[in-house]
Design a protein around this motif. Structure first.
Motif, short mmCIF file in Angstrom:
data_model
loop_
_atom_site.label_atom_id
_atom_site.label_comp_id
_atom_site.label_asym_id
_atom_site.label_seq_id
_atom_site.Cartn_x
_atom_site.Cartn_y
_atom_site.Cartn_z
N PRO A 198 0.82 -1.23 0.00
CA PRO A 198 0.00 0.00 0.00
C PRO A 198 0.86 1.27 0.00
O PRO A 198 0.50 2.26 -0.65
N MET A 199 1.98 1.24 0.72
CA MET A 199 2.87 2.40 0.73
C MET A 199 3.44 2.64 -0.67
O MET A 199 3.48 3.78 -1.14
N ALA A 200 3.84 1.56 -1.33
CA ALA A 200 4.38 1.70 -2.69
C ALA A 200 3.32 2.25 -3.63
O ALA A 200 3.61 3.12 -4.47
N ALA A 201 2.09 1.78 -3.50
CA ALA A 201 1.01 2.28 -4.36
C ALA A 201 0.77 3.76 -4.14
O ALA A 201 0.47 4.50 -5.09
N ARG A 202 0.94 4.20 -2.92
CA ARG A 202 0.71 5.60 -2.58
C ARG A 202 1.87 6.50 -3.00
O ARG A 202 1.66 7.62 -3.43
N LEU A 203 3.10 6.01 -2.87
CA LEU A 203 4.27 6.87 -3.04
C LEU A 203 4.90 6.86 -4.43
O LEU A 203 5.51 7.84 -4.82
N LEU A 204 4.78 5.75 -5.13
CA LEU A 204 5.50 5.63 -6.41
C LEU A 204 4.67 6.16 -7.56
O LEU A 204 3.48 5.88 -7.67
N SER A 205 5.32 6.89 -8.43
CA SER A 205 4.66 7.44 -9.62
C SER A 205 4.44 6.32 -10.65
O SER A 205 5.04 5.25 -10.55
N ASP A 206 3.61 6.60 -11.62
CA ASP A 206 3.40 5.64 -12.71
C ASP A 206 4.71 5.32 -13.42
O ASP A 206 4.95 4.16 -13.78
N ASP A 207 5.57 6.32 -13.60
CA ASP A 207 6.85 6.09 -14.26
C ASP A 207 7.75 5.17 -13.42
O ASP A 207 8.41 4.27 -13.96
N GLU A 208 7.77 5.39 -12.10
CA GLU A 208 8.58 4.52 -11.23
C GLU A 208 8.04 3.10 -11.24
O GLU A 208 8.81 2.14 -11.30
N LEU A 209 6.72 2.95 -11.19
CA LEU A 209 6.13 1.62 -11.24
C LEU A 209 6.42 0.93 -12.57
O LEU A 209 6.68 -0.27 -12.61
N ALA A 210 6.38 1.70 -13.65
CA ALA A 210 6.69 1.12 -14.96
C ALA A 210 8.14 0.64 -15.01
O ALA A 210 8.43 -0.43 -15.56
N ARG A 211 9.06 1.40 -14.40
CA ARG A 211 10.46 0.98 -14.35
C ARG A 211 10.61 -0.31 -13.55
O ARG A 211 11.32 -1.23 -13.95
N VAL A 212 9.92 -0.40 -12.43
CA VAL A 212 9.96 -1.62 -11.62
C VAL A 212 9.41 -2.80 -12.43
O VAL A 212 9.99 -3.89 -12.45
N GLY A 213 8.32 -2.58 -13.15
CA GLY A 213 7.74 -3.63 -13.99
C GLY A 213 8.69 -4.08 -15.09
O GLY A 213 8.80 -5.28 -15.36
N ARG A 214 9.38 -3.13 -15.71
CA ARG A 214 10.36 -3.50 -16.75
C ARG A 214 11.48 -4.36 -16.16
O ARG A 214 11.91 -5.35 -16.76
N ALA A 215 11.94 -3.99 -14.98
CA ALA A 215 13.01 -4.77 -14.33
C ALA A 215 12.52 -6.18 -13.99
O ALA A 215 13.26 -7.15 -14.15
N MET A 216 11.27 -6.28 -13.56
CA MET A 216 10.71 -7.59 -13.24
C MET A 216 10.63 -8.46 -14.50
O MET A 216 10.96 -9.65 -14.47
N ARG A 217 10.21 -7.86 -15.61
CA ARG A 217 10.14 -8.61 -16.88
C ARG A 217 11.54 -9.05 -17.31
O ARG A 217 11.74 -10.19 -17.72
N ALA A 218 12.51 -8.15 -17.20
CA ALA A 218 13.87 -8.49 -17.61
C ALA A 218 14.43 -9.63 -16.76
O ALA A 218 15.08 -10.54 -17.28
N ARG A 219 14.15 -9.60 -15.47
CA ARG A 219 14.64 -10.65 -14.56
C ARG A 219 14.10 -12.02 -14.97
O ARG A 219 14.76 -13.03 -14.82
N ARG A 220 12.91 -12.04 -15.52
CA ARG A 220 12.27 -13.30 -15.91
C ARG A 220 12.43 -13.61 -17.39
O ARG A 220 11.91 -14.62 -17.87
N GLY A 221 13.11 -12.75 -18.12
CA GLY A 221 13.30 -12.97 -19.55
C GLY A 221 12.03 -12.81 -20.35
O GLY A 221 11.87 -13.44 -21.39
N ILE A 222 11.14 -11.93 -19.86
CA ILE A 222 9.86 -11.68 -20.56
C ILE A 222 10.04 -10.47 -21.44
O ILE A 222 10.46 -9.40 -20.98
#
Length: 182
Positions: A155-179
């Motif tokens: 919930p803290m992350a949802a409140r504090l992180l911008s859409d751009d920061e969340l998108a960066r986290v998502g890209r890193a998660m995809r890269a870690r899994r080779g997606i």
């Protein structure tokens, strides 16, 4: 135990919705822990049969890959993004929470290593006793850890992180899994 994060969809998200993906991973961890709990009486009743070997192999595969990726998602991407988003004394509180969560990750990993050795032998067809106390230690620690992350961290992350920061986290998660990015 896995619950919805306020303001988010049910925890079935993909890496384009990283907080939902983290919550969905919590649900899969809980499923694997429940499977381990069922394996204890199965071994007592049936020994190391084909089903026990398959289950041990599946649980090992999950905790050896997805659970490791999940901890890395948090420690390498989400935690630094949260720290970066905070300033002043708030960052001190956040650093303490993140330090505690990282310590819990190390404890969970140690519990897993202990249990994995037994599962590896079961998967190979060798009868070894799978102790309910060992399974409960891992499962209980995960339950408490997941509850803390879902009540505090996500919930803290949802409140504090911008859409751009969340998108960066998502890209890193995809890269870690080779997606590949879609």
């Amino acid at each position: 135990m896995t619950s919805r994060i306020p303001g988010m969809s049910a925890p079935t998200g993909g890496s384009e919705a990283p907080l939902e993906m983290l919550a969905a991973c919590h649900g899969r961890i809980e499923t694997q822990c429940a499977t381990l709990r069922r394996l204890v009486p199965h071994l007592l009743a049936h020994g190391v049969d084909d089903e026990a070997r398959r289950v041990a192999t599946r649980v090992m595969r999950y905790f050896d890959t997805a659970a490791i990726d999940h901890h890395a998602d948090e420690e390498d991407d989400l935690f630094p993004a949260l720290i970066e988003s905070m300033a002043g004394s708030d960052a001190v509180c956040l650093r303490e929470m993140i330090g505690g969560l990282k310590a819990e990750h190390r404890g969970l990993e140690a519990c897993w290593r202990h249990l994995r050795g037994r599962l590896e032998r079961i998967a190979a067809g060798e009868y070894v006793q799978l102790l309910a106390d060992d399974v409960e230690t891992l499962a209980g620690r995960y339950e408490r850890h997941i509850e803390r992350e879902e009540k505090e961290l996500l919930p803290m992350a949802a409140r504090l992180l911008s859409d751009d920061e969340l998108a960066r986290v998502g890209r890193a998660m995809r890269a870690r899994r080779g997606i590949d990015a879609q």
